[in-house]
Scaffold this active site. Sequence first.
Site, PDB file in Angstrom:
ATOM      1  N   LYS A 168      36.503  38.164  38.704  1.00 48.91           N
ATOM      2  CA  LYS A 168      35.175  37.833  39.237  1.00 48.91           C
ATOM      3  C   LYS A 168      34.779  38.623  40.469  1.00 48.91           C
ATOM      4  O   LYS A 168      35.620  38.919  41.314  1.00 48.91           O
ATOM      5  CB  LYS A 168      35.179  36.362  39.651  1.00 48.91           C
ATOM      6  N   GLY A 195      47.023  36.420  47.877  1.00 48.21           N
ATOM      7  CA  GLY A 195      45.923  35.949  48.734  1.00 48.21           C
ATOM      8  C   GLY A 195      46.037  36.478  50.148  1.00 48.21           C
ATOM      9  O   GLY A 195      45.039  36.861  50.768  1.00 48.21           O
ATOM     10  N   ARG A 199      61.631  37.319  45.128  1.00 49.95           N
ATOM     11  CA  ARG A 199      61.175  36.860  46.453  1.00 49.95           C
ATOM     12  C   ARG A 199      62.342  36.466  47.356  1.00 49.95           C
ATOM     13  O   ARG A 199      62.287  36.691  48.566  1.00 49.95           O
ATOM     14  CB  ARG A 199      60.223  35.683  46.306  1.00 49.95           C
TER      15      ARG A 199
HETATM   16  P1  AMP Z   1      42.076  38.260  39.174  1.00 48.04           P
HETATM   17  O1  AMP Z   1      43.032  37.099  39.244  1.00 48.04           O
HETATM   18  O2  AMP Z   1      40.721  37.967  39.675  1.00 48.04           O
HETATM   19  O3  AMP Z   1      42.694  39.523  39.759  1.00 48.04           O
HETATM   20  O4  AMP Z   1      41.865  38.521  37.616  1.00 48.04           O
HETATM   21  C1  AMP Z   1      42.864  38.983  36.773  1.00 48.04           C
HETATM   22  C2  AMP Z   1      42.511  38.640  35.366  1.00 48.04           C
HETATM   23  O5  AMP Z   1      41.272  39.222  35.015  1.00 48.04           O
HETATM   24  C3  AMP Z   1      43.532  39.145  34.375  1.00 48.04           C
HETATM   25  O6  AMP Z   1      44.212  38.060  33.803  1.00 48.04           O
HETATM   26  C4  AMP Z   1      42.693  39.882  33.325  1.00 48.04           C
HETATM   27  O7  AMP Z   1      43.039  39.544  32.002  1.00 48.04           O
HETATM   28  C5  AMP Z   1      41.280  39.415  33.625  1.00 48.04           C
HETATM   29  N1  AMP Z   1      40.275  40.393  33.216  1.00 48.04           N
HETATM   30  C6  AMP Z   1      40.274  41.708  33.447  1.00 48.04           C
HETATM   31  N2  AMP Z   1      39.202  42.293  32.869  1.00 48.04           N
HETATM   32  C7  AMP Z   1      38.523  41.324  32.246  1.00 48.04           C
HETATM   33  C8  AMP Z   1      37.327  41.299  31.438  1.00 48.04           C
HETATM   34  N3  AMP Z   1      36.641  42.423  31.225  1.00 48.04           N
HETATM   35  N4  AMP Z   1      36.906  40.131  30.948  1.00 48.04           N
HETATM   36  C9  AMP Z   1      37.623  39.015  31.201  1.00 48.04           C
HETATM   37  N5  AMP Z   1      38.748  38.954  31.942  1.00 48.04           N
HETATM   38  C10 AMP Z   1      39.194  40.104  32.454  1.00 48.04           C
END
Ligand code: AMP
Length: 400
Positions: free
Chosen positions: A204, A380, A41
């Site tokens: 999510k 973000g 960064r």
């Molecule tokens: P995000 O911060 O919302 O982009 O989420 C990223 C995280 O989602 C990563 O650390 C992944 O390990 C997790 N992830 C991806 N697929 C799954 C899944 N099927 N079940 C649980 N966690 C997941």
Amino acid sequence: MNYYKNKKSVRDIAVNGKIVFLRCDFNVPIDNLGKITDSKRIDESFKTINYLLKNGAKLILCSHLGRPKGTVNPKLSLSPVAEYISDILGETVGFSTDSVGDNAKEIVKKLKAGEFRICLLENIRFEPEEEQNDTDFAKKLASYADVYINDAFGTCHRSHASTEAITHFLPSAYGFLVEKEILSVSSALENPERPVMAILGGAKVSDKISLIESLLDKVDILAVGGGMTYTFINALGYKVGDSICESDKISFAKDLMAKATEKGVKFLVPVDLKVADEYSENANFKIVGADKIPDSWMGLDIGPKTTEIFSEEISKAKTIIWNGPVGVFEWDNFSSGTKHVAQAVSSSGAISLIGGGDSAAAVRKFGLEEKVTHISTGGGAFLEYLEKGSLPCLDSLSEK
Ligand code: AMP
């Protein structure tokens, strides 16, 4: 979508002989010994820093580091960053132990007197007024300088004193790093080469509802993977076992798939999955159809058929936006889907825009960083820009 063509860039503002307040993003990992463990960064800020110095400006650098929440936390001091910049530039970088106190006044006085050309203020988030976007605090910061430049793309979605309020008191512009981010989004969304494909993963659905909705107006193909898959699979009428599923978002997922059909967007939901008998790196696993997730098993990656379908669509796409891993890519047994998606994106020849911390981390993990068009520096901020088409801290910069 606002591509900020009416806003001043650092090239459009006179800086010779001026004191420039440069808001950077030096939010880098620093270990217990005060050593910077990833300087990326900071390194990305040198283009603007060097340009300004070369064009006769004196610089007051400002950044946040971590989340001190308005109190002084020596572990989150920016002093190692001042040393790092000094080493790279080979010149003294004045460091102020506060941002609007006596020390800052002293350091700015020395800067004006020519003792050095560049100084760095202490972590701006040590001051509670920063996150409150406080006008008086911003006025004090502005009083040190003649010009304001924002090169901290990763914080452009947060209206804080050093990113938003300050723009009301100084002529302002964005720096080269922000410019690169805006241009990369514009190359993906302003008259893009079609088909445009978005791949969305991550944990999510609820985090990405408005992003998915807004992308439906911009893309031809939308593929979902990762933890959000199971809310869609449930919405299609199948059981999801112990997979992550947001039961309050099922009707939203149904509406979304209906909207995609209405708009002619091809909406890809995984057809097979790698399921595990527990949420663990060493869990037992097997491949099952998306309609056959056994009770008490959970999906942690997309399956081989899905990987093939996604890869085929990726190879035909001319523009790709990717946010979020399609599985728990941190664990070897569940990283295959994300790895294949990363490989397909990097060899597609398409304009590829990767944003959001985890998909960027995945691309780096598989050594494909150099083979994609752009990895956004702002998680973000990148998502909010895609969703809303604008960012408050860029909206407030001076017009050309
Ligand atoms: P995000 O911060 O919302 O982009 O989420 C990223 C995280 O989602 C990563 O650390 C992944 O390990 C997790 N992830 C991806 N697929 C799954 C899944 N099927 N079940 C649980 N966690 C997941």
